[in-house]
Enzyme design. Structure first.
Site: not given
Length: 387
Positions: A184, A281, A311
């Protein structure tokens, strides 16, 4: 006695039916039916039945990683100077008998924001990456917004890379075999650190592993950003906007390649990349497009989308088969890249990983039911306690 057995049996059947019905209901979303495992994990988190960084564990006999190893995993916590009397924490994992091993920098996720991610929230993932690769894994606790805006996190990340290069041998690592990885926001920092190391003639990197990376701060109309931004899939538009306004408060910062590597003018001469994305996501499309742009620049790249997951799914590798598979796959990529330099393919390919099948699928369903039963039981207890 016979009557009590019958009552127990009936109650067990009723509870099993309620659990199965609940899992089926949790699986239904506006974007289609989720796999059972994804559904129970999301239900647990979104309904505050467990915290986001809690260890949701399946029964031991269903554990996806039950292998034993006589080697001891060593952990070191230290700190490094990042200038002007400032220090940041660094965590290092490696096997006790390691020698001349590759060194992997791991940058944890967390939206560049205080309270959203840390060395502690990603400790299990960092440790597992060291265990699966045999590498020395170094993870810096870079400074975050709102107190520290761009480029502080980038500078901390790069300084940590240089520190690891200078100190690799102390921990059994090879300074000439260094790679970067992250998830991320950490995936963004891993990609950016690779760019910065190239630009500043820093340590040569043999690989980069990017888990669902944020690759641009620009206002780009990606389908995934609008379809999956409610927050149900663990990343919301609200958090993304907060991250942007806190970490990059000036719009001019959004154009910088060290915040938005997707928009960099030159992506050539970067290390071979392995990019993992998730179907549900908001960051899916930009991660996959970054893989395509790396390919166009002549960089060897594997881009894999895991269907049926959200995610952050790799962080749930202990309970989600897809997470364990993605972690194992990236470890294999790192080992292979360490042995021989990957070559760029003729055409860019986005591989779709559909998830488990056969016995593994049965195992996933059994785990989902076990966790679902726990969650249903916890909900019932909460209701009874309130009364």
């Amino acid at each position: 006695m016979e009557k009590s057995i019958k009552v127990t049996l009936i109650m067990t059947i009723i509870f099993a039916v309620i659990t199965a019905w609940s899992i089926e209901r949790w699986s239904q979303t506006a974007h289609g039916q989720l796999p059972s495992k994804t559904a129970v994990v999301l239900h647990a988190i979104n309904n505050n039945l467990v915290s986001l960084d809690a260890n949701i564990e399946a029964p031991d006999f269903l554990s996806p990683d039950s292998s034993s190893n006589d080697k001891v995993m060593k952990k070191h916590d230290t700190s490094i100077s990042v200038g002007k009397s400032n220090e940041i924490p660094v965590r290092i994992y490696h096997y006790s008998d390691v020698e001349d091993a590759p060194v992997i920098m791991y940058y944890h996720g967390g939206a560049f924001l205080e309270g959203y991610g840390s060395l502690e929230s990603h400790d299990s993932l960092i440790r597992s990456l060291a265990a699966k690769t045999g590498a020395v894994v170094v993870s810096p606790g870079y400074r975050v917004a709102p107190e520290y805006i761009f480029p502080t996190a980038v500078e901390d990340s790069y300084k940590a890379l240089k520190w690891a290069h200078d100190n690799a041998e102390k921990y059994g690592g090879n300074p000439d075999k260094m790679g970067v990885a992250g998830d991320s926001a950490g995936g963004n920092l891993a990609a950016v650190t690779a760019l910065k190391s190239r630009d500043l003639n820093g340590p040569d990197l043999f690989a980069q592993v990017l888990y669902y990376p944020l690759t641009t701060f620009r206002d780009v109309e990606f389908d995934s950003r609008t379809m999956y931004d409610s927050g149900y899939y663990l990343l919301s538009k609200q958090v993304m906007m907060k991250a942007r306004s806190s970490y990059t408060p000036k719009e001019s910062m959004w154009e910088n390649p060290y915040t938005s590597p997707l928009n960099a003018n030159d992506l050539s001469d970067l290390p071979p990349a392995h990019i993992i994305t998730a179907q549900f996501d908001p960051l899916r499309d930009e991660g996959e497009l970054y893989g395509e742009k790396l390919h166009e620049a002549g960089v060897p790249v594997n881009t894999v989308r895991y269907n049926g997951v959200m995610h952050g799914f790799v962080s749930f590798y202990e309970v989600m088969g897809s997470g364990n598979m993605a972690l194992q796959e990236s470890a294999q990529f790192l080992k292979k890249a360490d042995d021989e330099t990957p070559q760029p393919s003729k055409n860019y390919e986005l591989r779709i990983e559909e998830g488990s099948s056969g016995f593994k699928h049965f195992k996933e369903e059994a785990e989902a039911f076990a966790i679902g039963a726990f969650l249903v039981g916890k909900s019932i207890m909460n209701l009874l306690t309130k009364k």
